[in-house]
Motif scaffolding. Structure first.
Motif, PDB file in Angstrom:
ATOM      1  N   THR A 100       0.834  -1.205   0.000  1.00 46.42           N
ATOM      2  CA  THR A 100       0.000   0.000   0.000  1.00 46.42           C
ATOM      3  C   THR A 100       0.867   1.253   0.000  1.00 46.42           C
ATOM      4  O   THR A 100       0.570   2.223  -0.732  1.00 46.42           O
ATOM      5  N   TRP A 101       1.919   1.222   0.781  1.00 45.38           N
ATOM      6  CA  TRP A 101       2.823   2.373   0.809  1.00 45.38           C
ATOM      7  C   TRP A 101       3.478   2.585  -0.552  1.00 45.38           C
ATOM      8  O   TRP A 101       3.577   3.713  -1.040  1.00 45.38           O
ATOM      9  N   GLU A 102       3.912   1.491  -1.210  1.00 39.99           N
ATOM     10  CA  GLU A 102       4.521   1.603  -2.539  1.00 39.99           C
ATOM     11  C   GLU A 102       3.498   2.125  -3.561  1.00 39.99           C
ATOM     12  O   GLU A 102       3.842   2.916  -4.451  1.00 39.99           O
ATOM     13  N   ALA A 103       2.277   1.675  -3.441  1.00 32.07           N
ATOM     14  CA  ALA A 103       1.224   2.146  -4.365  1.00 32.07           C
ATOM     15  C   ALA A 103       0.980   3.637  -4.173  1.00 32.07           C
ATOM     16  O   ALA A 103       0.766   4.371  -5.151  1.00 32.07           O
ATOM     17  N   ASN A 104       1.006   4.095  -2.918  1.00 34.62           N
ATOM     18  CA  ASN A 104       0.836   5.534  -2.657  1.00 34.62           C
ATOM     19  C   ASN A 104       1.945   6.338  -3.329  1.00 34.62           C
ATOM     20  O   ASN A 104       1.697   7.413  -3.887  1.00 34.62           O
ATOM     21  N   GLU A 105       3.159   5.816  -3.281  1.00 36.75           N
ATOM     22  CA  GLU A 105       4.287   6.487  -3.917  1.00 36.75           C
ATOM     23  C   GLU A 105       4.107   6.540  -5.436  1.00 36.75           C
ATOM     24  O   GLU A 105       4.411   7.561  -6.072  1.00 36.75           O
ATOM     25  N   ALA A 141       0.314   1.570  -9.507  1.00 40.51           N
ATOM     26  CA  ALA A 141      -0.313   1.737  -8.195  1.00 40.51           C
ATOM     27  C   ALA A 141      -1.545   0.844  -8.062  1.00 40.51           C
ATOM     28  O   ALA A 141      -1.744   0.204  -7.021  1.00 40.51           O
ATOM     29  N   GLU A 142      -2.359   0.773  -9.089  1.00 38.54           N
ATOM     30  CA  GLU A 142      -3.557  -0.070  -9.053  1.00 38.54           C
ATOM     31  C   GLU A 142      -3.188  -1.530  -8.823  1.00 38.54           C
ATOM     32  O   GLU A 142      -3.824  -2.230  -8.013  1.00 38.54           O
ATOM     33  N   ALA A 143      -2.148  -1.998  -9.517  1.00 41.65           N
ATOM     34  CA  ALA A 143      -1.731  -3.396  -9.367  1.00 41.65           C
ATOM     35  C   ALA A 143      -1.255  -3.679  -7.940  1.00 41.65           C
ATOM     36  O   ALA A 143      -1.577  -4.724  -7.352  1.00 41.65           O
ATOM     37  N   LYS A 144      -0.532  -2.762  -7.357  1.00 41.91           N
ATOM     38  CA  LYS A 144      -0.025  -2.973  -5.991  1.00 41.91           C
ATOM     39  C   LYS A 144      -1.146  -2.890  -4.963  1.00 41.91           C
ATOM     40  O   LYS A 144      -1.135  -3.642  -3.978  1.00 41.91           O
ATOM     41  N   TYR A 145      -2.090  -1.992  -5.175  1.00 42.36           N
ATOM     42  CA  TYR A 145      -3.245  -1.940  -4.268  1.00 42.36           C
ATOM     43  C   TYR A 145      -4.009  -3.270  -4.288  1.00 42.36           C
ATOM     44  O   TYR A 145      -4.430  -3.776  -3.245  1.00 42.36           O
ATOM     45  N   ARG A 146      -4.183  -3.823  -5.470  1.00 41.23           N
ATOM     46  CA  ARG A 146      -4.902  -5.091  -5.591  1.00 41.23           C
ATOM     47  C   ARG A 146      -4.138  -6.218  -4.889  1.00 41.23           C
ATOM     48  O   ARG A 146      -4.750  -7.079  -4.228  1.00 41.23           O
ATOM     49  N   ARG A 147      -2.840  -6.239  -5.028  1.00 40.07           N
ATOM     50  CA  ARG A 147      -2.032  -7.250  -4.341  1.00 40.07           C
ATOM     51  C   ARG A 147      -2.121  -7.071  -2.830  1.00 40.07           C
ATOM     52  O   ARG A 147      -2.217  -8.060  -2.082  1.00 40.07           O
ATOM     53  N   ALA A 148      -2.129  -5.825  -2.388  1.00 35.18           N
ATOM     54  CA  ALA A 148      -2.238  -5.558  -0.944  1.00 35.18           C
ATOM     55  C   ALA A 148      -3.584  -6.028  -0.397  1.00 35.18           C
ATOM     56  O   ALA A 148      -3.665  -6.597   0.700  1.00 35.18           O
ATOM     57  N   ILE A 149      -4.650  -5.832  -1.189  1.00 34.04           N
ATOM     58  CA  ILE A 149      -5.992  -6.271  -0.767  1.00 34.04           C
ATOM     59  C   ILE A 149      -6.054  -7.794  -0.680  1.00 34.04           C
ATOM     60  O   ILE A 149      -6.655  -8.366   0.234  1.00 34.04           O
ATOM     61  N   ASP A 150      -5.417  -8.476  -1.645  1.00 35.25           N
ATOM     62  CA  ASP A 150      -5.407  -9.941  -1.620  1.00 35.25           C
ATOM     63  C   ASP A 150      -4.612 -10.485  -0.430  1.00 35.25           C
ATOM     64  O   ASP A 150      -4.939 -11.561   0.099  1.00 35.25           O
TER      65      ASP A 150
END
Length: 283
Positions: free
Chosen positions: A38-43, A53-62
């Motif tokens: 999530t922090w990386e996606a924010n960056e 960012a969208e891909a990292k948010y999705r990975r964080a949610i999973d």
């Protein structure tokens, strides 16, 4: 006997406790990984790298459902890009998984904003009310709630007018449809009448043509009979093979008269000279 039962129970409980410890350790690891993503996606969003960012948010949610910051921040990213349907889904996910009232407040506040964008004012009022239940002190939510109520009131006042316009439009369309159907029926009747007249005319023409053909056939038969009759009459005028012609009859009569004249002369000569003389050759 009691000691044996206690020992068996203890042996059964110890593995379960160990398994719970391992699961908790794995959950903490997953939560940590989810928060790092999530922090990386924010960056990435700060650098306008939305796809990454969208891909990292999705990975964080999973990785973890308890990390509600991931779906909440992804919802904000969708909202900024006017993807309100996707944004609402992520805000709802964050509100359902939120553990604190503050997290629920933020999620429902933003769901109210999505409803306002879609002009669904009744739903916006309900979302803002739920946000205030979790944080009654937020003046921004209270202001949005007042605005949503005002827009809902105005919408409800305009609905009768819009409904009347819609009813009039529907009535007009229905009348036009009825008129088209009636015109179509009249046109069909006219076409049927024209076809019927055309059929009668065709029958009359066929009848006249048939009569004419009959007359022509009758005349043709008469002419054919006449043609057949005429050769028969001409055949009657022609001499038969065993019948004398008029010229032959005339010649024959003339010869008979001459012969008769000779006989008469012989008779006269016999009267004068007596015994007739014999000819050298017989006649």
């Amino acid at each position: 006997m009691k000691n044996i039962i206690f020992l068996i129970s203890f042996l059964l409980v110890v593995p379960a406790i160990a398994q719970m410890g391992e699961t908790q350790q794995e959950d903490e690891k997953a939560v940590k990984t989810s928060k790092n993503l999530t922090w990386e996606a924010n960056e990435d969003l700060q650098e306008n790298e939305f796809v990454s960012a969208e891909a990292k948010y999705r990975r964080a949610i999973d990785k973890s459902k308890t990390n509600v910051a991931a779906p909440y921040n992804l919802g904000n990213a969708y909202y900024e890009r006017d993807s309100y349907l996707e944004a609402f889904g992520r805000f709802k996910e964050a509100g359902e998984n939120a553990a604190s009232k503050a997290e629920k407040h933020r999620a429902y506040h933003n769901m109210g904003n999505v409803f306002m964008k879609n002009k669904e004012y009744q739903k916006a009022v309900e979302a803002y009310k739920e946000a205030l239940r979790n944080d009654p002190t937020d003046e921004e939510t209270r202001y949005n709630l007042a605005l949503a109520k005002e827009m809902l009131k105005k919408q409800q006042q305009e609905q009768p007018e819009n409904q009347d316009k819609e009813d009039q439009q529907d009535k007009k369309e229905e009348e036009n449809q009825d008129k088209e159907e009636q015109d179509g029926g009249d046109q069909q009747d006219n076409n049927d009448q024209q076809d019927e007249n055309k059929g009668d005319k065709q029958d009359g023409e066929d009848g006249d043509q048939g009569e004419q053909e009959k007359e022509e056939n009758k005349e043709g038969d008469g002419e054919e009979k006449q043609e057949k009759k005429e050769p028969q009459q001409s055949n009657q005028q022609q001499p038969r093979p065993n019948q004398l012609s008029p010229q032959q009859i005339e010649n024959l009569l003339e010869a008979m008269q001459n012969e008769e004249k000779k006989v008469q002369e012989k008779m006269d000569a016999k009267k004068v000279k007596g015994v007739p003389l014999k000819n050298k050759k017989d006649w």
